[in-house]
Design a protein around this motif. Sequence first.
Motif, PDB file in Angstrom:
ATOM      1  N   ASP A 112       0.859  -1.194   0.000  1.00 16.12           N
ATOM      2  CA  ASP A 112       0.000   0.000   0.000  1.00 16.12           C
ATOM      3  C   ASP A 112       0.893   1.241   0.000  1.00 16.12           C
ATOM      4  OD1 ASP A 112      -2.266  -1.558   0.074  1.00 16.12           O
ATOM      5  OD2 ASP A 112      -2.672  -1.221   2.211  1.00 16.12           O
ATOM      6  N   GLY A 113       0.460   2.257  -0.707  1.00 14.32           N
ATOM      7  CA  GLY A 113       1.276   3.466  -0.860  1.00 14.32           C
ATOM      8  C   GLY A 113       1.699   4.102   0.456  1.00 14.32           C
ATOM      9  N   TRP A 114       0.783   4.211   1.401  1.00 17.50           N
ATOM     10  CA  TRP A 114       1.104   4.866   2.668  1.00 17.50           C
ATOM     11  C   TRP A 114       2.084   4.038   3.491  1.00 17.50           C
ATOM     12  CZ3 TRP A 114      -0.370   2.883   7.476  1.00 17.50           C
ATOM     13  CH2 TRP A 114      -1.277   1.822   7.460  1.00 17.50           C
ATOM     14  N   ILE A 115       2.049   2.709   3.324  1.00 14.49           N
ATOM     15  CA  ILE A 115       2.999   1.847   4.043  1.00 14.49           C
ATOM     16  C   ILE A 115       4.366   1.910   3.372  1.00 14.49           C
ATOM     17  CG2 ILE A 115       3.549  -0.528   4.697  1.00 14.49           C
ATOM     18  CD1 ILE A 115       0.503  -0.980   5.047  1.00 14.49           C
ATOM     19  N   LEU A 116       4.395   1.825   2.050  1.00 18.43           N
ATOM     20  CA  LEU A 116       5.672   1.962   1.338  1.00 18.43           C
ATOM     21  C   LEU A 116       6.306   3.326   1.617  1.00 18.43           C
ATOM     22  CD1 LEU A 116       4.936   0.314  -2.136  1.00 18.43           C
ATOM     23  CD2 LEU A 116       6.348  -0.579  -0.268  1.00 18.43           C
ATOM     24  N   GLY A 117       5.455   4.358   1.618  1.00 18.22           N
ATOM     25  CA  GLY A 117       5.959   5.694   1.937  1.00 18.22           C
ATOM     26  C   GLY A 117       6.574   5.747   3.327  1.00 18.22           C
ATOM     27  N   ALA A 118       5.916   5.107   4.289  1.00 19.09           N
ATOM     28  CA  ALA A 118       6.435   5.085   5.657  1.00 19.09           C
ATOM     29  C   ALA A 118       7.764   4.334   5.728  1.00 19.09           C
ATOM     30  CB  ALA A 118       5.422   4.453   6.599  1.00 19.09           C
ATOM     31  N   ILE A 119       7.894   3.255   4.965  1.00 21.81           N
ATOM     32  CA  ILE A 119       9.149   2.489   4.968  1.00 21.81           C
ATOM     33  C   ILE A 119      10.281   3.322   4.363  1.00 21.81           C
ATOM     34  CG2 ILE A 119      10.307   0.459   4.005  1.00 21.81           C
ATOM     35  CD1 ILE A 119       7.577  -1.018   4.323  1.00 21.81           C
ATOM     36  N   VAL A 120       9.994   4.011   3.271  1.00 21.29           N
ATOM     37  CA  VAL A 120      11.019   4.885   2.659  1.00 21.29           C
ATOM     38  C   VAL A 120      11.401   6.003   3.626  1.00 21.29           C
ATOM     39  CG1 VAL A 120      11.433   6.555   0.801  1.00 21.29           C
ATOM     40  CG2 VAL A 120      10.397   4.333   0.283  1.00 21.29           C
ATOM     41  N   LEU A 121      10.402   6.611   4.236  1.00 20.52           N
ATOM     42  CA  LEU A 121      10.675   7.670   5.210  1.00 20.52           C
ATOM     43  C   LEU A 121      11.434   7.127   6.420  1.00 20.52           C
ATOM     44  CD1 LEU A 121       7.284   9.589   5.086  1.00 20.52           C
ATOM     45  CD2 LEU A 121       9.509  10.402   4.244  1.00 20.52           C
ATOM     46  N   TRP A 122      11.113   5.916   6.835  1.00 21.29           N
ATOM     47  CA  TRP A 122      11.831   5.274   7.943  1.00 21.29           C
ATOM     48  C   TRP A 122      13.316   5.155   7.609  1.00 21.29           C
ATOM     49  CZ3 TRP A 122      14.784   0.902   8.049  1.00 21.29           C
ATOM     50  CH2 TRP A 122      15.119   0.398   9.303  1.00 21.29           C
ATOM     51  N   ALA A 123      13.629   4.728   6.372  1.00 16.43           N
ATOM     52  CA  ALA A 123      15.027   4.587   5.957  1.00 16.43           C
ATOM     53  C   ALA A 123      15.726   5.946   5.948  1.00 16.43           C
ATOM     54  CB  ALA A 123      15.108   3.927   4.576  1.00 16.43           C
ATOM     55  N   ILE A 124      15.039   6.966   5.491  1.00 16.36           N
ATOM     56  CA  ILE A 124      15.604   8.320   5.479  1.00 16.36           C
ATOM     57  C   ILE A 124      15.855   8.793   6.909  1.00 16.36           C
ATOM     58  CG2 ILE A 124      15.121  10.745   4.933  1.00 16.36           C
ATOM     59  CD1 ILE A 124      13.575   9.650   2.436  1.00 16.36           C
ATOM     60  N   ALA A 125      14.888   8.586   7.789  1.00 17.69           N
ATOM     61  CA  ALA A 125      15.043   9.015   9.185  1.00 17.69           C
ATOM     62  C   ALA A 125      16.194   8.272   9.861  1.00 17.69           C
ATOM     63  CB  ALA A 125      13.742   8.789   9.956  1.00 17.69           C
ATOM     64  N   ALA A 126      16.300   6.977   9.601  1.00 19.18           N
ATOM     65  CA  ALA A 126      17.370   6.188  10.217  1.00 19.18           C
ATOM     66  C   ALA A 126      18.743   6.668   9.736  1.00 19.18           C
ATOM     67  CB  ALA A 126      17.176   4.704   9.913  1.00 19.18           C
ATOM     68  N   GLU A 127      18.878   6.897   8.455  1.00 19.94           N
ATOM     69  CA  GLU A 127      20.184   7.314   7.927  1.00 19.94           C
ATOM     70  C   GLU A 127      20.546   8.735   8.353  1.00 19.94           C
ATOM     71  OE1 GLU A 127      23.857   7.427   5.982  1.00 19.94           O
ATOM     72  OE2 GLU A 127      22.643   5.810   6.808  1.00 19.94           O
ATOM     73  N   THR A 128      19.594   9.650   8.297  1.00 21.30           N
ATOM     74  CA  THR A 128      19.924  11.018   8.721  1.00 21.30           C
ATOM     75  C   THR A 128      20.196  11.064  10.225  1.00 21.30           C
ATOM     76  OG1 THR A 128      17.568  11.573   8.852  1.00 21.30           O
ATOM     77  CG2 THR A 128      18.742  12.199   6.830  1.00 21.30           C
ATOM     78  N   GLY A 129      19.502  10.243  10.998  1.00 22.01           N
ATOM     79  CA  GLY A 129      19.783  10.159  12.428  1.00 22.01           C
ATOM     80  C   GLY A 129      21.170   9.600  12.693  1.00 22.01           C
ATOM     81  N   ARG A 130      21.558   8.586  11.926  1.00 24.26           N
ATOM     82  CA  ARG A 130      22.907   8.008  12.061  1.00 24.26           C
ATOM     83  C   ARG A 130      23.974   9.056  11.749  1.00 24.26           C
ATOM     84  NH1 ARG A 130      27.062   6.479   9.339  1.00 24.26           N
ATOM     85  NH2 ARG A 130      26.155   7.022   7.336  1.00 24.26           N
ATOM     86  N   ARG A 131      23.769   9.772  10.655  1.00 23.73           N
ATOM     87  CA  ARG A 131      24.740  10.805  10.272  1.00 23.73           C
ATOM     88  C   ARG A 131      24.775  11.941  11.295  1.00 23.73           C
ATOM     89  NH1 ARG A 131      24.683  11.679   3.745  1.00 23.73           N
ATOM     90  NH2 ARG A 131      24.950   9.488   3.208  1.00 23.73           N
ATOM     91  N   GLY A 132      23.625  12.269  11.850  1.00 24.22           N
ATOM     92  CA  GLY A 132      23.576  13.315  12.864  1.00 24.22           C
ATOM     93  C   GLY A 132      24.304  12.937  14.138  1.00 24.22           C
ATOM     94  N   GLY A 133      24.409  11.655  14.412  1.00 24.33           N
ATOM     95  CA  GLY A 133      25.093  11.197  15.620  1.00 24.33           C
ATOM     96  C   GLY A 133      26.599  11.136  15.499  1.00 24.33           C
TER      97      GLY A 133
ATOM     98  N   ILE B  98      -1.150   7.862  11.250  1.00 26.61           N
ATOM     99  CA  ILE B  98      -2.445   8.254  11.825  1.00 26.61           C
ATOM    100  C   ILE B  98      -3.515   8.379  10.728  1.00 26.61           C
ATOM    101  CG2 ILE B  98      -3.688  10.129  12.971  1.00 26.61           C
ATOM    102  CD1 ILE B  98      -1.023  10.590  14.584  1.00 26.61           C
ATOM    103  N   TYR B  99      -3.186   9.070   9.633  1.00 28.68           N
ATOM    104  CA  TYR B  99      -4.193   9.354   8.614  1.00 28.68           C
ATOM    105  C   TYR B  99      -4.244   8.337   7.479  1.00 28.68           C
ATOM    106  CZ  TYR B  99      -4.833  13.703  11.073  1.00 28.68           C
ATOM    107  OH  TYR B  99      -5.105  14.626  12.037  1.00 28.68           O
ATOM    108  N   LYS B 100      -3.198   7.526   7.311  1.00 27.70           N
ATOM    109  CA  LYS B 100      -3.167   6.475   6.293  1.00 27.70           C
ATOM    110  C   LYS B 100      -3.682   6.961   4.936  1.00 27.70           C
ATOM    111  CE  LYS B 100      -4.078   2.952   9.814  1.00 27.70           C
ATOM    112  NZ  LYS B 100      -3.771   3.856  10.893  1.00 27.70           N
ATOM    113  N   PRO B 101      -3.030   7.954   4.353  1.00 31.58           N
ATOM    114  CA  PRO B 101      -3.536   8.504   3.080  1.00 31.58           C
ATOM    115  C   PRO B 101      -3.630   7.433   1.992  1.00 31.58           C
ATOM    116  CG  PRO B 101      -1.291   9.264   3.523  1.00 31.58           C
ATOM    117  CD  PRO B 101      -1.744   8.529   4.727  1.00 31.58           C
ATOM    118  N   GLY B 102      -4.761   7.380   1.340  1.00 32.31           N
ATOM    119  CA  GLY B 102      -4.983   6.417   0.270  1.00 32.31           C
ATOM    120  C   GLY B 102      -5.503   5.071   0.740  1.00 32.31           C
ATOM    121  N   ALA B 103      -5.609   4.885   2.059  1.00 32.95           N
ATOM    122  CA  ALA B 103      -6.077   3.580   2.563  1.00 32.95           C
ATOM    123  C   ALA B 103      -7.587   3.476   2.468  1.00 32.95           C
ATOM    124  CB  ALA B 103      -5.644   3.381   4.009  1.00 32.95           C
TER     125      ALA B 103
END
Length: 158
Positions: free
Chosen positions: A78-99, A153-158
């Motif tokens: 589902d688009g909102w789940i795939l989007g969350a997974i992509v965003l999760w990867a971005i958050a994890a990597e930027t958090g790693r670099r920030g540390g 929370i809003y699950k856009p497109g679900a």
Amino acid sequence: MYEWLLFLHLLTAFALVAALVVFWTIGFVARNVDRPAESLRYFRVARPTNVLVIAGTLGTLIFGVWLAIERDEYQVWDGWILGAIVLWAIAAETGRRGGIPYMKAQKLAERLAGEGRADEPNAELRTLLQDRAGMLFNAVSSLVILVILVDMIYKPGA
């Protein structure tokens, strides 16, 4: 099973957000620290918070995907789940670099303390604790996590 998965997913998300709050607090409070002894106190507080970040980061992904598999109305693609997974990867990597600057600051503080210079001001330590790129990466990571929360929370497109 669904209730347990949802509980664990929300618990790990809460752990991640709580860890971010602690890290931001430490980052602001320790921003003008230049003595290794003082910075090491903050790093001791941050150590268990690292565990929360790891548990929160991995737990939200694992339990979130498991939830999507468990429920018939959701699919992992589902688009909102795939989007969350992509965003999760971005958050994890930027958090790693920030540390990275903070890990360097901790190593420097430990080395200086080991040399008996724990109470001497150190400009390099202060510079690492004020690293703008690290703060920018952490800000991006935090904002992306906020976007993930809105997505969940809003699950856009679900």
